[in-house]
Design an enzyme around this catalytic site. Sequence first.
Site, PDB file in Angstrom:
ATOM      1  N   GLU A  53      -7.458  -3.436  -1.049  1.00  0.00           N
ATOM      2  CA  GLU A  53      -7.805  -2.416   0.126  1.00  0.00           C
ATOM      3  C   GLU A  53      -9.067  -3.003   0.539  1.00  0.00           C
ATOM      4  O   GLU A  53      -9.849  -3.581  -0.159  1.00  0.00           O
ATOM      5  CB  GLU A  53      -8.310  -1.006  -0.888  1.00  0.00           C
ATOM      6  CG  GLU A  53      -9.316  -0.289  -0.197  1.00  0.00           C
ATOM      7  CD  GLU A  53      -9.114   0.322   1.003  1.00  0.00           C
ATOM      8  OE1 GLU A  53      -9.674   0.329   2.174  1.00  0.00           O
ATOM      9  OE2 GLU A  53      -7.950   1.098   0.906  1.00  0.00           O
TER      10      GLU A  53
ATOM     11  N   GLN B 274     -16.043   1.976   8.522  1.00  0.00           N
ATOM     12  CA  GLN B 274     -15.416   3.251   9.031  1.00  0.00           C
ATOM     13  C   GLN B 274     -16.653   4.411   8.528  1.00  0.00           C
ATOM     14  O   GLN B 274     -17.258   4.249   7.467  1.00  0.00           O
ATOM     15  CB  GLN B 274     -14.144   3.549   8.547  1.00  0.00           C
ATOM     16  CG  GLN B 274     -13.928   3.597   7.301  1.00  0.00           C
ATOM     17  CD  GLN B 274     -12.361   3.243   6.867  1.00  0.00           C
ATOM     18  OE1 GLN B 274     -11.752   3.748   7.772  1.00  0.00           O
ATOM     19  NE2 GLN B 274     -12.093   2.939   5.930  1.00  0.00           N
TER      20      GLN B 274
ATOM     21  N   TYR C  24       3.006  13.445   1.089  1.00  0.00           N
ATOM     22  CA  TYR C  24       2.798  11.939   1.419  1.00  0.00           C
ATOM     23  C   TYR C  24       2.662  10.848   0.350  1.00  0.00           C
ATOM     24  O   TYR C  24       3.680  10.137   0.475  1.00  0.00           O
ATOM     25  CB  TYR C  24       1.353  11.921   2.178  1.00  0.00           C
ATOM     26  CG  TYR C  24       1.187  10.336   2.759  1.00  0.00           C
ATOM     27  CD1 TYR C  24       1.832  10.129   3.790  1.00  0.00           C
ATOM     28  CD2 TYR C  24       0.445   9.500   2.174  1.00  0.00           C
ATOM     29  CE1 TYR C  24       1.673   8.667   4.238  1.00  0.00           C
ATOM     30  CE2 TYR C  24       0.078   7.976   2.557  1.00  0.00           C
ATOM     31  CZ  TYR C  24       0.812   7.747   3.584  1.00  0.00           C
ATOM     32  OH  TYR C  24       0.588   6.638   3.976  1.00  0.00           O
ATOM     33  N   GLN C  25       1.836  11.031  -0.660  1.00  0.00           N
ATOM     34  CA  GLN C  25       1.698  10.210  -1.800  1.00  0.00           C
ATOM     35  C   GLN C  25       3.008   9.982  -2.669  1.00  0.00           C
ATOM     36  O   GLN C  25       3.385   8.759  -2.862  1.00  0.00           O
ATOM     37  CB  GLN C  25       0.750  10.321  -2.722  1.00  0.00           C
ATOM     38  CG  GLN C  25      -0.627  11.180  -2.170  1.00  0.00           C
ATOM     39  CD  GLN C  25      -1.652   9.813  -1.736  1.00  0.00           C
ATOM     40  OE1 GLN C  25      -1.074   8.844  -1.369  1.00  0.00           O
ATOM     41  NE2 GLN C  25      -2.658  10.312  -0.998  1.00  0.00           N
TER      42      GLN C  25
ATOM     43  N   ASP D  43      -4.190   4.911  10.885  1.00  0.00           N
ATOM     44  CA  ASP D  43      -3.343   4.596  12.287  1.00  0.00           C
ATOM     45  C   ASP D  43      -3.882   3.002  12.787  1.00  0.00           C
ATOM     46  O   ASP D  43      -4.866   2.313  12.312  1.00  0.00           O
ATOM     47  CB  ASP D  43      -3.955   5.546  13.346  1.00  0.00           C
ATOM     48  CG  ASP D  43      -3.610   6.828  12.576  1.00  0.00           C
ATOM     49  OD1 ASP D  43      -2.178   6.917  12.369  1.00  0.00           O
ATOM     50  OD2 ASP D  43      -4.295   7.877  12.509  1.00  0.00           O
TER      51      ASP D  43
ATOM     52  N   TYR E 281      -1.421  16.543   8.546  1.00  0.00           N
ATOM     53  CA  TYR E 281      -1.166  15.483   9.520  1.00  0.00           C
ATOM     54  C   TYR E 281      -0.836  15.878  10.896  1.00  0.00           C
ATOM     55  O   TYR E 281      -0.202  17.043  11.116  1.00  0.00           O
ATOM     56  CB  TYR E 281      -0.253  14.466   8.767  1.00  0.00           C
ATOM     57  CG  TYR E 281      -0.785  13.466   7.619  1.00  0.00           C
ATOM     58  CD1 TYR E 281      -2.062  14.082   7.305  1.00  0.00           C
ATOM     59  CD2 TYR E 281      -0.126  12.516   7.073  1.00  0.00           C
ATOM     60  CE1 TYR E 281      -2.537  13.270   5.967  1.00  0.00           C
ATOM     61  CE2 TYR E 281      -0.666  11.937   6.140  1.00  0.00           C
ATOM     62  CZ  TYR E 281      -1.960  12.097   5.551  1.00  0.00           C
ATOM     63  OH  TYR E 281      -2.389  11.429   4.551  1.00  0.00           O
TER      64      TYR E 281
ATOM     65  N   ASP F 191      -0.170   1.615   2.724  1.00  0.00           N
ATOM     66  CA  ASP F 191      -0.617   2.931   3.086  1.00  0.00           C
ATOM     67  C   ASP F 191      -1.907   2.947   3.942  1.00  0.00           C
ATOM     68  O   ASP F 191      -3.100   2.869   3.492  1.00  0.00           O
ATOM     69  CB  ASP F 191      -0.910   3.462   1.768  1.00  0.00           C
ATOM     70  CG  ASP F 191      -1.788   4.944   1.605  1.00  0.00           C
ATOM     71  OD1 ASP F 191      -1.336   5.630   2.959  1.00  0.00           O
ATOM     72  OD2 ASP F 191      -2.579   5.383   0.653  1.00  0.00           O
TER      73      ASP F 191
END
Length: 324
Positions: free
Chosen positions: A114, A39, A69-70, A167, A232, A164
């Site tokens: 990850e 990406q 969020y976190q 999209d 967001y 986490d």
Amino acid sequence: MPSSLIKDGWFGEDEVMWPGQKMSLKVEEVLYEGRSKFQDVLVFQSATYGRVLVLDGVIQVTEKDEMAYQEMIAHIPLFAHPKPESVLIVGGGDGGVLREVARHGCVRRITMCEIDEHVVEVSKRFLGDVTASSFNDDRLELLFEDAAKFVEGRRSVFDVVIVDSSDPVGPAESLYTSGFYAALRQSLKPGGIICTQGECQWLHLDLIAKVLGDCAMAFPTVDYAFTTIPTYPCGQIGFLICSLSAEPQMLREPKRPVSREMQAALRYYSPDVHRAAFVLPSFAERVVGPLRKNRPRLMPRDRIGYAAVALLSAACTLLLTHRG
């Protein structure tokens, strides 16, 4: 400012999942721009939100509001569990979820899977004092691989899994399948909990309903919560939360107190915010409510006890008054 997403000093998102709208931030300086194997990666200093991490044209983290969020995606499942010792983080290359998981002293092992090593490297470099502050925690095992393949075949390993993800397009697409959720279920210990990024109820109710339905086939308890976060889409993001426990209200009540030290360090989460996160606006509840698998008690267990004591006390008072 070389990025094609920055025009006249303003960054504007480029995202297919919310056409017709985008978040814009004024840019002071582009700090990094490049591409990993998966990406596009951009980091810039904004005028009002601090440093900003962008992946494939979508804001992932801003220094000003990332805690909304976190903290919520991490602490709702972690405090809903009575004693999480083994935690899996899927994604989260910016390090924010890891930072929050590391606050829990009862956690003995943290596995982080990850897919994009480059995101971690960039986050350490530019967000080291923001989100990427716990990569040196000695409880951490950091793996760079596809989480959908990693969880296959693992049985009863984790107390809590936090997904986490970005999209469901590009590198995160495999994390939104019924097969992935089934594999996550197998990887949990008895009473285990998973919490995943659950999209925006203003934009993605159909997708939310589909994923809730998929999870309902695999878990006895399925629920949905949300948090508010300015940068967001629509200023809101949800969390899909599932548990192997069939206890009603399992996920909505913290099972452990937040220490004074931790609460002083947190900027968004609290026990009251935990409970309130499950209260949805009516339009969303009409869709999500029938898909929840979490029958609420008429009265929480502690209040039942208090009510019983109160009724017994009243009965004794009446009896003594009658005898008098």
